[in-house]
Design an enzyme around this catalytic site. Structure first.
Site, PDB file in Angstrom:
ATOM      1  CE  LYS A  89      -0.863   4.460  -7.015  1.00 62.26           C
ATOM      2  NZ  LYS A  89      -0.957   5.670  -7.853  1.00 62.26           N
ATOM      3  CB  SER A 100       1.396   1.085  -9.838  1.00 62.00           C
ATOM      4  OG  SER A 100       0.811   1.887  -8.843  1.00 62.00           O
ATOM      5  N   GLY A 106      -0.660   4.130 -15.820  1.00 62.42           N
ATOM      6  CA  GLY A 106      -1.801   3.221 -15.950  1.00 62.42           C
ATOM      7  C   GLY A 106      -2.976   3.673 -15.102  1.00 62.42           C
ATOM      8  CG  ASP A 119      -0.356  10.713 -12.775  1.00 60.01           C
ATOM      9  OD1 ASP A 119      -1.119  11.092 -13.675  1.00 60.01           O
ATOM     10  OD2 ASP A 119      -0.548   9.618 -12.181  1.00 60.01           O
ATOM     11  CG  ASP A 125       1.694   7.960  -7.798  1.00 56.56           C
ATOM     12  OD1 ASP A 125       1.522   9.158  -7.497  1.00 56.56           O
ATOM     13  OD2 ASP A 125       1.034   7.389  -8.694  1.00 56.56           O
ATOM     14  CE  LYS A 160       2.625   4.694  -9.537  1.00 53.76           C
ATOM     15  NZ  LYS A 160       2.118   5.311 -10.773  1.00 53.76           N
ATOM     16  CE  LYS A 188      -1.757   7.575 -14.633  1.00 55.39           C
ATOM     17  NZ  LYS A 188      -2.341   7.900 -13.316  1.00 55.39           N
TER      18      LYS A 188
HETATM   19  O1  OSB Z   1      -1.575   7.604 -10.083  1.00 58.24           O
HETATM   20  O2  OSB Z   1      -0.716   6.214 -11.420  1.00 58.24           O
HETATM   21  C1  OSB Z   1      -1.663   6.540 -10.700  1.00 58.24           C
HETATM   22  C2  OSB Z   1      -4.300   3.770 -10.619  1.00 58.24           C
HETATM   23  C3  OSB Z   1      -5.447   4.520 -10.591  1.00 58.24           C
HETATM   24  C4  OSB Z   1      -5.356   5.884 -10.559  1.00 58.24           C
HETATM   25  C5  OSB Z   1      -4.110   6.514 -10.570  1.00 58.24           C
HETATM   26  C6  OSB Z   1      -2.960   5.771 -10.623  1.00 58.24           C
HETATM   27  C7  OSB Z   1      -3.056   4.377 -10.618  1.00 58.24           C
HETATM   28  C8  OSB Z   1      -1.903   3.480 -10.623  1.00 58.24           C
HETATM   29  C9  OSB Z   1      -2.099   2.114 -11.206  1.00 58.24           C
HETATM   30  O3  OSB Z   1      -0.841   3.771 -10.109  1.00 58.24           O
HETATM   31  C10 OSB Z   1      -1.273   1.869 -12.400  1.00 58.24           C
HETATM   32  C11 OSB Z   1      -1.735   0.628 -13.146  1.00 58.24           C
HETATM   33  O4  OSB Z   1      -2.709   0.693 -13.896  1.00 58.24           O
HETATM   34  O5  OSB Z   1      -1.087  -0.397 -12.972  1.00 58.24           O
HETATM   35 MG    MG Z   2       0.266   8.531 -10.486  1.00 56.29          MG
END
Ligand code: OSB
Ligand code: MG
Length: 391
Positions: free
Chosen positions: A183, A155, A311, A259, A208, A181, A283
């Site tokens: 953001k 991510s 994650g 999510d 995301d 992925k 998660k």
């Molecule tokens: O939406 O997946 C998410 C990190 C913090 C809060 C929400 C998210 C995320 C990530 C990071 O996308 C994923 C990772 O831990 O590598």
């Molecule tokens: Mg997410």
């Protein structure tokens, strides 16, 4: 009747005689600095303050869990502070049963607590690790997992320019990660995705939004994103919403992945019933632990809906639990489970989590989460601790 392998596989491993008799819970908040800040549509994270739970058995064996609540209640309603209060004030006493218990009973035992699933999961996952250690089994096997390696994606947080984003993507692709992925948020979406897609026409790419968009206002943005051959669009609309996601899914070819909106097996069932998503990000913290996560992947599998492990910028303990969960059969897409070194100079487990050039993580073979927890380092990083005696 003879049981086939496929029906036997998902039954909780029978622990005929419960082995655990909890003697205590230790809460520790540790301060860890990310190697680089991580930005999402809801905010920027630089310093992590992570709540680590140690579940201690009467025989002095212990198991570890990580609370995935963030420092602020922006991803969901929980924070590292609310989780601390919920665990120490309410949840611990509910575990003082005076009898032996099984890890797969913890979720039900704590179910009178509304919400607060990250607090619950921190304890529930610690008890799963404890039980697996007491039985001498790797946690992934104890959960009924089958994969000896898991597929990994990354991510990538919001970047200042499309060029900076392309540079990040190039490094992760070169490292072997199987899915990238990005953001996104309003104002940092089409231009960024288009630039990355142009540079990398064939990679498995997803976005995301962390619920930053609105159906009516932003439909045109999604219609444009729909043309980039994305693997999925993750949580475009409000956390908790299913109805508008279902309306949006009908307008798109690209699968929506939920999510934030999936906090339980019931959410997952209702989402699938109304076609609010075609992929689920599971998660552990968000759904309340391993038992609920396992039930959701089982439901999704029966609907042919792929799931993957999300994650939350975890330390090694949460990462190790994510690896164990990802070995279950329904986890058919690469997760956001990546190498320790992407986030930390020094992880609190040994060895650190490493990813192969093929973008996989090998599942560990020692009991429990399968990594040595560096208690000395945890003590050094601790900014607050509390030991709660049970029974
Ligand atoms: O939406 O997946 C998410 C990190 C913090 C809060 C929400 C998210 C995320 C990530 C990071 O996308 C994923 C990772 O831990 O590598
Ligand atoms: Mg997410």
């Amino acid at each position: 009747m003879i049981k086939t392998a496929s029906t036997a596989r998902y039954e909780p491993r029978p622990v005929n005689d419960p082995v655990i008799q909890l003697a205590g819970l230790e809460l520790r908040r540790i301060a860890m600095t990310l190697k680089s800040p991580f930005e999402t549509s809801f905010g920027l994270t630089t310093e992590r303050r992570i709540l680590i739970i140690k579940a201690i058995d009467r025989t002095d064996v212990s198991g570890y869990g990580e609370c995935t609540a963030m420092e602020t209640p922006l991803f969901n309603h929980e924070s590292v502070d609310t989780a601390w209060v919920v665990i120490s004030r309410y949840l611990a006493s509910m575990l003082s049963t005076g009898t032996r218990i099984r890890a797969d009973e913890i979720g039900k035992l704590l179910s009178p607590i509304r919400g607060n699933r990250m607090a619950i999961a921190a304890v529930e996952t610690a008890v799963w690790d404890l039980e697996a250690r007491m039985l001498g089994l790797p946690l992934w096997q104890h959960l009924g997992g089958r994969r000896t390696e898991i597929d990994c994606g990354v991510s990538i947080g919001l970047q200042v320019t499309p060029e900076a984003l392309i540079e990040k993507v190039a490094a992760e692709v070169a490292a072997g990660y199987q899915r990238i992925k990005l953001k996104i948020k309003p104002g940092k979406d089409i231009e960024y995705v288009e630039a990355v897609r142009k540079e990398f026409p064939n990679i498995r790419l997803s976005v995301d939004a962390n619920s930053a968009y609105e159906l009516d206002r932003d439909l045109n943005i999604f219609k444009t994103l729909d043309e980039f051959g994305l693997l999925m669009i993750e949580q475009p609309l409000a956390a908790g919403d299913l109805i508008d996601h279902s309306k949006l899914q009908k307008r798109l070819k690209t699968p929506i992945c939920l999510d934030e909106s999936i906090t339980s097996l019931r959410d997952a069932r209702q989402a699938l019933e109304i076609d609010a998503c075609r992929i689920i990000n599971i998660k552990l913290g968000r759904v309340g632990g391993h038992s609920e996560a396992r039930a959701i992947q089982e439901l999704a599998l029966s609907h042919n809906v792929p799931v993957w492990c999300g994650g939350m910028l975890e330390s090694g303990i949460g990462r190790a639990h994510n690896i164990a969960m990802s070995t279950l059969e329904g986890f058919t897409l690469p997760g956001d489970v990546s190498a320790s070194e992407r986030y930390w100079d020094e992880d609190i487990i040994e060895p650190a989590v490493v990813v192969s050039p093929a973008g996989t993580i090998a599942t560990p073979n020692s009991p429990g989460i399968g990594f040595r927890v560096r208690e000395d380092l945890i003590r050094k990083l601790t900014v607050r601790s509390e030991l709660i005696r049970l029974n």
